[in-house]
Write an enzyme that holds these catalytic residues in place. Structure first.
Site, PDB file in Angstrom:
ATOM      1  N   GLU A  81       0.718  -1.303  -0.012  1.00 45.62           N
ATOM      2  CA  GLU A  81       0.110   0.124   0.111  1.00 45.62           C
ATOM      3  C   GLU A  81       0.870   1.159   0.050  1.00 45.62           C
ATOM      4  O   GLU A  81       0.469   2.285   0.301  1.00 45.62           O
ATOM      5  CB  GLU A  81      -0.870  -0.143   1.217  1.00 45.62           C
ATOM      6  N   HIS A 129      -0.849   5.422   7.409  1.00 46.18           N
ATOM      7  CA  HIS A 129      -1.820   4.891   6.923  1.00 46.18           C
ATOM      8  C   HIS A 129      -2.133   3.626   8.190  1.00 46.18           C
ATOM      9  O   HIS A 129      -1.028   3.152   8.642  1.00 46.18           O
ATOM     10  CB  HIS A 129      -1.648   3.972   5.930  1.00 46.18           C
ATOM     11  N   HIS A 161      -4.962   0.911  10.537  1.00 47.23           N
ATOM     12  CA  HIS A 161      -6.275   0.217  10.756  1.00 47.23           C
ATOM     13  C   HIS A 161      -6.793   0.631  11.884  1.00 47.23           C
ATOM     14  O   HIS A 161      -7.269  -0.587  12.878  1.00 47.23           O
ATOM     15  CB  HIS A 161      -5.839  -1.446  10.335  1.00 47.23           C
ATOM     16  N   HIS A 207     -11.681  -0.898   6.115  1.00 44.55           N
ATOM     17  CA  HIS A 207     -10.218  -1.163   6.078  1.00 44.55           C
ATOM     18  C   HIS A 207      -9.578  -0.321   7.415  1.00 44.55           C
ATOM     19  O   HIS A 207      -8.754  -0.883   8.069  1.00 44.55           O
ATOM     20  CB  HIS A 207      -9.675  -0.539   4.619  1.00 44.55           C
TER      21      HIS A 207
HETATM   22 ZN   LIG Z   1      -4.105  -1.064   5.073  1.00 50.79          ZN
END
Ligand SMILES: [Zn+2]
Length: 270
Positions: free
Chosen positions: A94, A113, A115, A183
């Site tokens: 990613e 980024h 979760h 996500h």
């Molecule tokens: Zn991710």
């Protein structure tokens, strides 16, 4: 403008990087550790910083659990998310999240980024995240939700192509963060400090909002910050250097953890 936080001014930070000098890579290591310590990332998730030497490049760890990242694991990428050296290294699938946001947001110098667990429910319901306390006031600037089905037929939820990275950057627009349905989220800042601070308080704010809504019940009322309070809080936090105390504390703890790991390694190698 320096694109990283002011850990370098703290005593702990100096001890943490003793003999090695300050570097963006070392700041990034602290960011990984701080995010892990606050449960914003677990075995997954990543943080990057735009290169001070070349704004068309960014630094990001090789693919690994955030809590294990050291300065030796930090790699350099161009904005198309090609690794500059270390061709054999395992890379985050990613990484396009980072490159495409840096392309579209010259004001952004760090990207997280994650979760983040308490944030995820707000990405899968129609309940918006709203600002309800001081340190989460930035949420009042607006947190859009990225629906990956709008940009691909069907498939998994991973941002594994430049197209999906660009699409996410478009949804993020000029905002401080965006939720990713089913996500996690992406959080940006003008410095590593700001991206990390926002990530930690986004998680906490989501948790507090769920608690407030639960206490209020279906017919109760939760009082959120209004637009004037959001604006005034942001101005005060910026002018007062509010986040420096927070950042220094978190850096000191991360440095202590790194120092303990180093001394354990030295003991084992004797
Ligand atoms: Zn991710």
């Amino acid at each position: 403008m320096r694109s990283f936080g002011a850990c370098g001014r703290t005593r702990s930070r100096v001890e943490c990087t003793k003999g090695r000098g300050m570097s963006q890579a070392e700041d990034l290591v602290l960011a990984y550790r701080i995010l892990a310590a606050h449960g914003v990332v677990d075995a997954y998730g990543h943080v990057s910083v735009r290169s001070e030497r070349d704004p068309h490049r960014y630094l990001l760890a090789r693919a690994m659990a955030p809590e294990l990242v050291t300065a030796d694991d930090i790699l350099e990428f161009d904005l198309d998310s090609n690794v500059i050296r270390d061709e054999g290294a395992a890379l985050y699938l990613e990484r396009y999240i980072h490159g495409e946001i840096y392309k579209s947001r010259p004001d952004v110098h760090a990207v997280v980024h994650n979760h983040s667990p308490s944030v995820i429910p707000f990405g899968v319901t129609t309940v918006p995240l709203r600002p309800l306390f001081n340190t989460g006031a930035f949420i009042g600037e607006g947190i859009p939700t990225f629906e990956i089905r709008d940009f691909q037929e069907s498939g998994d939820l991973i941002i594994k192509t430049p197209h999906l990275g660009r699409s996410l950057a478009r949804v993020l627009d000029r905002k401080p963060a965006a939720l990713m349905r089913g996500h996690g989220s992406v959080v940006v800042g003008e410095s590593v400090m700001m991206a990390v601070v926002r990530s930690v308080y986004l998680e906490l704010s989501a948790k507090l909002q769920m608690q407030a809504m639960l206490i209020a019940g279906p017919n109760g009322k939760v009082v959120y910050l209004d637009d004037k309070e959001v604006a005034a809080t942001g101005v005060r936090q910026a002018s007062a250097g509010t986040w420096q105390r927070t950042w220094d504390l978190w850096c000191a703890k991360a440095c202590a953890q790194i120092a303990a790991e180093r001394s354990a390694r030295r003991r084992r190698s004797k």
